[in-house]
Write an enzyme that holds these catalytic residues in place. Structure first.
Site, mmCIF file in Angstrom:
data_model
loop_
_atom_site.group_PDB
_atom_site.id
_atom_site.type_symbol
_atom_site.label_atom_id
_atom_site.label_comp_id
_atom_site.label_asym_id
_atom_site.label_seq_id
_atom_site.Cartn_x
_atom_site.Cartn_y
_atom_site.Cartn_z
ATOM 1 N N ASP A 54 0.841 -1.204 0.000
ATOM 2 C CA ASP A 54 0.000 0.000 0.000
ATOM 3 C C ASP A 54 0.876 1.253 0.000
ATOM 4 O OD1 ASP A 54 -2.365 1.432 0.081
ATOM 5 O OD2 ASP A 54 -3.218 0.209 1.689
ATOM 6 N N ASP A 59 -10.587 1.933 -3.563
ATOM 7 C CA ASP A 59 -11.050 1.603 -2.214
ATOM 8 C C ASP A 59 -12.560 1.462 -2.149
ATOM 9 O OD1 ASP A 59 -8.750 1.258 -0.861
ATOM 10 O OD2 ASP A 59 -8.711 3.210 0.104
HETATM 11 C C1 GLA Z 1 -5.766 1.701 2.141
HETATM 12 C C2 GLA Z 1 -6.105 0.584 1.180
HETATM 13 C C3 GLA Z 1 -7.219 -0.254 1.754
HETATM 14 C C4 GLA Z 1 -6.803 -0.806 3.095
HETATM 15 C C5 GLA Z 1 -6.394 0.323 4.011
HETATM 16 C C6 GLA Z 1 -5.795 -0.198 5.295
HETATM 17 O O1 GLA Z 1 -6.814 2.617 2.233
HETATM 18 O O2 GLA Z 1 -6.424 1.096 -0.067
HETATM 19 O O3 GLA Z 1 -7.556 -1.304 0.877
HETATM 20 O O4 GLA Z 1 -5.729 -1.698 2.915
HETATM 21 O O5 GLA Z 1 -5.445 1.186 3.406
HETATM 22 O O6 GLA Z 1 -5.393 0.819 6.123
#
Ligand code: GLA
Length: 722
Positions: free
Chosen positions: A459, A523
């Site tokens: 990430d 997301d």
């Molecule tokens: C980001 C990612 C999500 C998740 C969160 C965890 O927003 O895009 O899919 O993994 O972090 O904190």
């Protein structure tokens, strides 16, 4: 003498200096380069294959395309070279810019050499300041990569401001198309008339960005998914970029891309070099889907393309968020395995003190207060259940509240005394700093090695602003450091797969995909939003590289309720998975999910190798995606309704790309429910359950669809009968 009085009879055929043509040809595309008497070569043509060009043709081609001299212009014809600047006569955005001790960098190229095969041309040249090496490589799919490298051959520092790849496109282009967006609404298309002038779309987010152009496309009037000529460019780079087009009165339209360099970011000392990220150029005369088909074929032919079946994933994020506990997670894993999940991914929240997004990035050690016996009990159970184990990291970041930030404040990608804004309560670690990079590599390797982690969700949750590395603007150095870290990690753990995620889809580009195996495109798991996000991610990437999870019934990003069948239909067309607490579902819902994972496993071979198309059925409320197998023996089509349409009689489904001479059986895909639809009586074939017709009839006449309600979808499977 006025123009009308000008005597043109004396315009005899000029004596042409000996010039050589280099022709690259593949998959119906050609690139024709011609050397100049002085200076860099010129691109005479990039687009539809013009066939072989022999020596005799060369002179004819030069006569055909040689420039006249216009009024109010430079007194001699000038070439649009592969690296145009004002020295050539080009007054659009220069392809190379900078300065040497305050004097503008406008190189005068000499000793130009071009070598070529039918697939690759290499141009080398020297100027007083720089040596240039440019590679033009056309692959089997007709995708052209351009890579420029410059080396300082003098002693004075060369401050580089731009090194961009540009190519001329067909003069019939009239529209420009690219993508934009925001968090949870990535890759939103935008389209406008192609304006005159030099236009640059800049991205200054330090990462690819949720609003990245992804592809900048110039097209002939009215081009669409299926038709029209398009010329497109993508920059294979995960940070600041420029995508640009220039329409000047005195030149052919130009398309290009390059890394956006900040002031002072790239300063070349004696002997130092800079290689710009690859610019990936695609031409098609079959509209946007034709462009995407070339890109997909090109990616699929890479040696590193994931070639194992893409596993069904369960990601814990929207199931438990930060509430990590062994017993519920074991229950989640058991239910997941029971419904056919093949890879269990433990998301954010497993490391030292990480109970929220306020703390702990950088402290990549299993939190003993949550995991008193480490991750071993969970990992063992996951493996006993026959699943792979994946783990979330955010390697490039550090929380101010962390052991790492206290121990190494000097590792931040910023000036020590600067007040850089936090974003999601975090700062960026300087991945160009070898000590910081080694620390992250060792911390990650310890966990990955101990548990033989199969998959990392990598990430990256903030934009990067006023980045400084070693006293200079630092995004370029940092990004190369991130790539180096990924490469080292994969070299140490050759089995490892990596997913590129950046607050969802903020890092979707072919730079990161050289070292990762799929992207997380957004997301939002709201399947209605995902229809559009995935469709436009598909402009660049084939389905197997696009993560697509069945989320909860109520989306946490939009509050929308969506039926399980619709969510499953949308996630089927991707690298599929689940991201919801399956332990809270009913037995009936679990049965439906089990049938869906069975379907996915049966059709993923087709979805992940076949030709993707987006069909316009004539109803703006329908989003239709089809995949036809390479041998055209089978196909899968998803028709989803977003909003109601203008007709009360549903439109027919007409499918392109089947073999017109073969007969096919079309039937709803087993494993997904068939929506009731809004018709009083459904179309007769649906009542029977299948239809058998030739590919030609399916293409030209089609089969009447049921009137789908918004938020429902039907997935149809085509199987050749002969
Ligand atoms: C980001 C990612 C999500 C998740 C969160 C965890 O927003 O895009 O899919 O993994 O972090 O904190």
């Amino acid at each position: 003498m006025s123009i009308v009085e000008r005597d043109t009879t004396a315009a005899a055929v000029p004596a042409l200096p000996a010039r050589r043509v280099h022709v690259l040809r593949a998959a119906g595309v050609s690139l024709v380069l011609v050397t100049a008497a002085d200076g860099l070569p010129e691109v005479l043509h990039w687009g539809r294959d013009v066939g072989p060009v022999d020596v005799a043709d060369t002179d004819e081609l030069l006569l055909a395309l040689g420039r006249p001299i216009s009024p109010s212009a430079f007194d001699a014809p000038w070439p649009l070279t592969v690296l145009p600047t004002e020295r050539d006569g080009w007054e659009g955005r220069p392809a190379i810019a900078g300065h040497v001790e305050g004097l503008p960098l406008v190189p005068r190229w000499r000793d130009v050499e071009v070598t070529s095969t039918s697939r690759e041309a290499v141009v080398t040249a020297d100027s007083e300041e720089l040596a240039l090496r440019s590679v033009f490589a056309l692959d089997d799919a007709g995708v052209l990569r351009v890579r420029h490298t410059v080396t300082n051959r003098g002693v004075r520092a060369v401050h580089l401001q731009a090194l961009e790849a540009v190519l001329p496109v067909g003069e019939r282009v009239s529209e420009v198309f690219d993508l934009a967006g925001r968090w949870t609404r990535e890759r939103t298309p935008q389209r406008r008339a192609l304006p005159q002038g030099s236009h640059a779309r800049e991205s200054r987010r330090g990462r690819t960005g949720h609003d990245a152009p992804t592809l900048l496309v110039l097209g002939t009037p009215g081009f669409d998914d299926a038709s029209g000529e398009v010329w497109a460019v993508h920059l294979a780079w995960s940070a600041d970029s420029v995508h640009r087009h220039d329409v000047l009165a005195e030149a052919r339209p130009v398309l290009g891309a390059g890394e956006l360099l900040r002031a002072g970011e790239v300063v070349l000392g004696a002997g130092e070099d800079f290689t710009a990220p690859d610019a990936v150029f695609v031409w098609s005369d079959e509209g946007l889907d034709g462009m995407s088909a070339r890109l997909h074929d090109s990616l699929r032919a890479r040696p590193g393309h994931p070639n194992r079946p893409r596993p069904v994933v369960l990601n814990t994020w929207e199931a438990v968020y930060y509430r990590q506990e062994l017993a519920p997670l074991v229950a989640l894993a058991e239910t997941a395995a029971d419904i056919g999940v093949e890879r269990f991914v433990l998301d954010d929240g497993w490391f030292l003190g990480r109970r929220s997004d306020d703390t702990s990035l950088g402290d990549w050690r299993v939190d003993p207060s949550v995991w008193p016996d480490g991750l071993r009990p969970l990992v063992d159970r996951v493996r006993d259940l026959g699943m792979e184990f994946g783990l979330w990291f955010e390697p490039e970041m550090v929380s101010p509240v962390s052991e790492l930030a206290v121990a190494h404040p000097e590792w931040l990608l910023q000036r020590p005394d600067d007040d850089v804004r936090t974003w999601r309560n975090q700062y960026v670690l300087d991945m160009a700093n070898p000590l910081a990079r080694a620390f992250v590599l060792e911390s990650m390797s310890a966990v990955i090695g101990e548990h033989h982690v199969d998959f990392v969700k990598w990430d990256m949750n903030r934009d990067i602003v006023h980045a400084v590395h070693a006293g200079r603007a630092g995004v370029d150095a940092h990004t190369r450091g991130v790539y180096a870290l990924m490469d080292s990690l994969r070299a140490r753990h050759p089995w490892l797969e990596i997913e590129a995620c950046a607050s969802g889809g903020g890092r979707v580009d072919l730079g990161v995909l050289e070292r990762t195996d799929r992207v997380w495109p957004s997301d939002t798991n709201d399947a209605m939003e995902r229809l559009a996000i995935q469709r436009w991610t598909e402009a660049l990437l084939p389905l197997e590289l696009i993560g697509a999870h069945v989320g909860p019934e109520v989306s946490h990003t939009t509050g929308r309720h969506l039926d399980l069948d619709f969510r499953m239909a949308v996630s089927l067309f991707g690298s599929a998975g689940l991201e919801t607490d399956v332990t809270r579902l009913t037995a009936e819902q679990l049965d439906r999910l089990r049938a869906w994972t069975t379907l996915y496993k049966r059709v993923r071979g087709l979805l992940h190798t076949g030709r993707l198309r987006h069909l316009d059925l004539g109803d703006p409320g329908l989003a239709t995606t089809s995949v036809v197998s390479v041998d055209r023996g089978s196909a899968l089509v998803r028709v989803a309704r977003t909003v109601t349409g203008p007709q009360s009689l549903a439109v027919p489904l007409r499918v392109r790309g089947l073999d017109r001479a073969r007969r096919y059986r079309m039937a709803p895909a087993a494993g997904l429910g068939v929506p009731h639809g809004l018709d009083m009586v459904p179309p007769p074939w649906l009542g029977r359950g299948y239809l058998e017709l030739s590919g030609a009839v399916f293409e030209d006449v089609g089969a009447r669809l049921p009137m789908l309600a918004p938020g429902t979808a039907i997935v149809l499977e085509f199987t050749a009968l002969d």
